[in-house]
Design an enzyme around this catalytic site. Structure first.
Site, PDB file in Angstrom:
ATOM      1  NE  ARG A 206      -3.813  -2.145   2.317  1.00 46.55           N
ATOM      2  CZ  ARG A 206      -4.799  -2.434   1.479  1.00 46.55           C
ATOM      3  NH1 ARG A 206      -5.119  -1.574   0.528  1.00 46.55           N
ATOM      4  NH2 ARG A 206      -5.459  -3.573   1.574  1.00 46.55           N
ATOM      5  CG  ASP A 207       1.793   5.432  -2.364  1.00 47.32           C
ATOM      6  OD1 ASP A 207       2.389   5.349  -3.447  1.00 47.32           O
ATOM      7  OD2 ASP A 207       1.997   6.353  -1.523  1.00 47.32           O
ATOM      8  CB  ILE A 208       3.792   5.583   2.707  1.00 44.73           C
ATOM      9  CG1 ILE A 208       3.890   5.779   4.214  1.00 44.73           C
ATOM     10  CG2 ILE A 208       4.435   6.745   1.966  1.00 44.73           C
ATOM     11  CD1 ILE A 208       5.324   5.721   4.732  1.00 44.73           C
TER      12      ILE A 208
ATOM     13  CG  ASN B 203       3.868   8.787 -11.810  1.00 45.66           C
ATOM     14  OD1 ASN B 203       2.952   8.916 -12.617  1.00 45.66           O
ATOM     15  ND2 ASN B 203       3.682   8.814 -10.497  1.00 45.66           N
TER      16      ASN B 203
ATOM     17  CB  VAL C 242      10.624   5.673  -5.641  1.00 44.76           C
ATOM     18  CG1 VAL C 242      11.486   4.445  -5.347  1.00 44.76           C
ATOM     19  CG2 VAL C 242      10.133   6.307  -4.337  1.00 44.76           C
TER      20      VAL C 242
ATOM     21  CG  HIS D 229       6.919   2.657  -8.487  1.00 48.00           C
ATOM     22  ND1 HIS D 229       8.179   3.216  -8.630  1.00 48.00           N
ATOM     23  CD2 HIS D 229       6.061   3.688  -8.336  1.00 48.00           C
ATOM     24  CE1 HIS D 229       8.080   4.530  -8.546  1.00 48.00           C
ATOM     25  NE2 HIS D 229       6.800   4.844  -8.383  1.00 48.00           N
ATOM     26  CG  MET D 230       1.125  -0.575 -12.300  1.00 50.52           C
ATOM     27  SD  MET D 230       0.542  -2.230 -12.795  1.00 50.52           S
ATOM     28  CE  MET D 230       1.426  -2.413 -14.334  1.00 50.52           C
ATOM     29  CG  HIS D 231       1.502   4.958  -8.834  1.00 49.09           C
ATOM     30  ND1 HIS D 231       1.604   5.497  -7.575  1.00 49.09           N
ATOM     31  CD2 HIS D 231       2.651   5.301  -9.472  1.00 49.09           C
ATOM     32  CE1 HIS D 231       2.757   6.146  -7.458  1.00 49.09           C
ATOM     33  NE2 HIS D 231       3.408   6.048  -8.599  1.00 49.09           N
TER      34      HIS D 231
END
Ligand code: 5GP
Ligand code: ZN
Length: 114
Positions: A30-32, A88, A97, A101-103
């Site tokens: 989970r994104d912080i 992104n 970062v 990574h994939m959101h």
């Protein structure tokens, strides 16, 4: 693995973080700082700095990232309502970062820019 990389540290277990998924190629957290009611990150274990570094040889890991995102959409219950997968790239793309990574964004009607 890059020694000073946050997501390498998480993927290798050096940094303990709750994982929604963990396999030989990718993991999910989970994104912080969630920007939607559900905001997950699907992350390859290999240190790929960003989208510009992807080659055709990364096909299996990219396929796994999408498959894991789809599985999480179903298991977390937002598959039917819809969601967004986003990567992104660079400063203008909002990348902070530099480990690919994939959101996975879900849980509200997303605008054109997310
Ligand atoms: P980017 O801005 O590079 O596309 O995405 C990086 C994401 O990582 C951001 O959404 C940010 O909130 C998330 N993030 C940064 N540090 C941490 C952390 O320590 N733990 C978690 N779970 N997410 C993080
Ligand atoms: Zn890394």
């Amino acid at each position: 693995m890059s020694s000073d990389c946050l997501f390498c540290a998480m993927g290798s277990g050096v940094m303990d973080v709750p994982k929604l998924h963990d396999d030989d190629l990718v993991f999910a957290i989970r994104d912080i700082n969630p920007r939607a009611p559900t905001h997950l990150l699907v992350i390859p274990k290999e240190h790929i700095p960003g989208a510009l570094d992807i080659t055709e040889a990364h096909g299996p890991v990219l396929g796994r990232m999408y498959a894991v995102a789809a599985a999480l959409a179903r298991s977390e219950g937002f598959a039917d309502n819809g969601f967004r997968l986003a990567v992104n790239c660079g400063d203008d793309g909002g990348q902070t970062v530099y480990h690919l990574h994939m959101h996975v964004l879900a849980g509200r009607r997303l605008g054109p820019e997310g």
